[in-house]
Each structure stands twice: as C-alpha cells, then as structure tokens.
Design a protein around this motif. Structure first.
Motif, short mmCIF file in Angstrom:
data_model
loop_
_atom_site.label_atom_id
_atom_site.label_comp_id
_atom_site.label_asym_id
_atom_site.label_seq_id
_atom_site.Cartn_x
_atom_site.Cartn_y
_atom_site.Cartn_z
N ASN A 1 0.72 -1.08 0.02
CA ASN A 1 0.08 0.21 0.19
C ASN A 1 0.86 1.27 -0.14
O ASN A 1 0.38 2.29 -0.44
N LYS A 2 2.00 1.24 0.48
CA LYS A 2 2.99 2.29 0.68
C LYS A 2 3.31 2.75 -0.58
O LYS A 2 3.66 4.00 -0.91
N GLY B 1 -6.24 -1.15 -4.26
CA GLY B 1 -6.79 -1.35 -2.98
C GLY B 1 -6.66 -2.56 -2.39
O GLY B 1 -6.11 -3.50 -3.02
N VAL B 2 -7.43 -2.79 -1.23
CA VAL B 2 -7.18 -3.85 -0.56
C VAL B 2 -8.22 -4.91 -0.80
O VAL B 2 -9.12 -4.52 -1.29
N ASP B 3 -7.75 -6.37 -0.97
CA ASP B 3 -8.82 -7.39 -1.29
C ASP B 3 -9.41 -7.07 -2.92
O ASP B 3 -10.78 -7.50 -2.85
N ILE C 1 0.13 -7.81 -8.08
CA ILE C 1 0.72 -6.70 -8.68
C ILE C 1 2.13 -6.78 -8.34
O ILE C 1 2.67 -7.21 -7.30
N LYS C 2 3.05 -6.49 -9.30
CA LYS C 2 4.41 -6.24 -9.23
C LYS C 2 4.99 -4.94 -9.80
O LYS C 2 4.22 -4.62 -10.79
N ALA D 1 -0.40 -5.28 -13.36
CA ALA D 1 -1.38 -5.84 -12.17
C ALA D 1 -2.30 -6.93 -13.17
O ALA D 1 -2.80 -6.34 -14.18
N TRP D 2 -2.60 -7.80 -12.65
CA TRP D 2 -3.25 -9.03 -13.40
C TRP D 2 -4.11 -9.86 -12.24
O TRP D 2 -4.26 -9.65 -11.07
N GLN D 3 -5.21 -10.36 -12.89
CA GLN D 3 -5.97 -11.35 -11.99
C GLN D 3 -6.14 -12.77 -12.77
O GLN D 3 -5.91 -12.80 -13.96
N SER D 4 -5.98 -13.67 -11.99
CA SER D 4 -5.81 -15.31 -12.38
C SER D 4 -6.91 -15.76 -11.74
O SER D 4 -7.02 -17.06 -11.28
#
Length: 159
Positions: free
Chosen positions: A14-15, A45-47, A52-53, A66-69
């Motif tokens: 988050n930082k 954001g959270v959850d 993310i890398k 950023a991705w979703q698997s």
C-alpha cells in the motif's frame, strides 16, 4: 542510466499507491482517460483480487503490472495494467513484468487476456511479439467512442 541488470521486481504494498497513481497519470492512456481515484483503488486497493509487481531501478519506479488469475475471462487470467516508463521501453522491463504475470496465470489457467486501446500501436505490436493474438474488438468499452482490441495468449485448449 537504465540497465536491465539494475532492475528490481518487488511485490506491491500500500505504501506504493500514491507513487503508482502519479506514475500512471503521467502517461498514456491513463493521462487521456482521466481515471479517477476509484479506478485506482479498484486495482491497487485492499482485497481487489489483483496481483501486482512493480519494477524499480534504484529508487525510481519504472514499471508496474497488475493482473487477475481468477478466471476473469472464460478460462483465463486478465492483465489489467502494464505500464513502463517511456525512457525504459525496449529495455526488457515490460517483457519481464509480463513474464511474471504469465507464469502466475499459466500455473492454473490456459489463457491470458489483455485489452489495448486501438490507437496504441506500440502496445499492440509489443503484445504480438510476446505471442498474443487479436481476438476481438470492444467498442465503447472504456469511454464512448473509444475502441479496445482484445488480445489472447494461450498455452493450450481449456479442456
């Protein structure tokens, strides 16, 4: 100044939120799209379900993915954002970040998808070089009058 041997990939925390938002808002297509803070919270954001890398050279942010698997698309993961500092393009940072995401996606799924602004020929050519193929057109997807091209990379049939 920018050398691949100096690149450090790190997990998102988050930082880094404000730094990433500033980074994205300074480049296309995010600059023109004028995405609001809700958009950025939906990814960073959270959850949110995103992985993310971030790529750094020394202390400078030079790339983010950023991705979703989570089978976001039929039997495939989805690359939500891939951005590389313009001065660092063609240095392997984008392909390095993409490889990290693909390894994660292809660990459990057969397909990876990404949508790209129709006018962004640099990104479209980049994905083609990475083995992605155009599979569809999305009219009025992000904004009215704006067309996105859907790309897919596969490692085999779903079944």
């Amino acid at each position: 100044k920018y050398r691949m041997k100096n690149i450090k990939y790190t997990n998102y925390e988050n930082k880094y939120f404000s730094q990433i938002v500033k980074f994205l808002e300074a480049m296309e297509p995010w600059k023109s799209d004028k995405m609001d803070i809700i958009y950025y919270h939906s990814i960073f954001g959270v959850d949110t379900g995103h992985k993310i890398k971030i790529a750094f050279i020394e202390d400078e942010l030079v790339g983010v993915i950023a991705w979703q698997s989570l089978k976001v698309y039929p039997y495939g993961g989805y690359i939500r954002i891939l951005a590389v500092l313009e001065a660092c393009r063609c240095c392997g940072i984008g392909s390095g970040l993409l490889k990290i995401a693909e390894e994660n996606i292809f660990n459990s799924l057969k397909n990876s998808f990404i949508s790209v602004h129709e006018a962004n020929t640099i990104a479209r050519n980049f994905y083609k070089r990475q083995g992605y193929h155009e599979v569809g057109v999305l009219h009025d997807y992000v904004h009215k009058g704006q067309t996105m091209i859907m790309f897919r990379k596969t490692i085999g049939p779903v079944w």
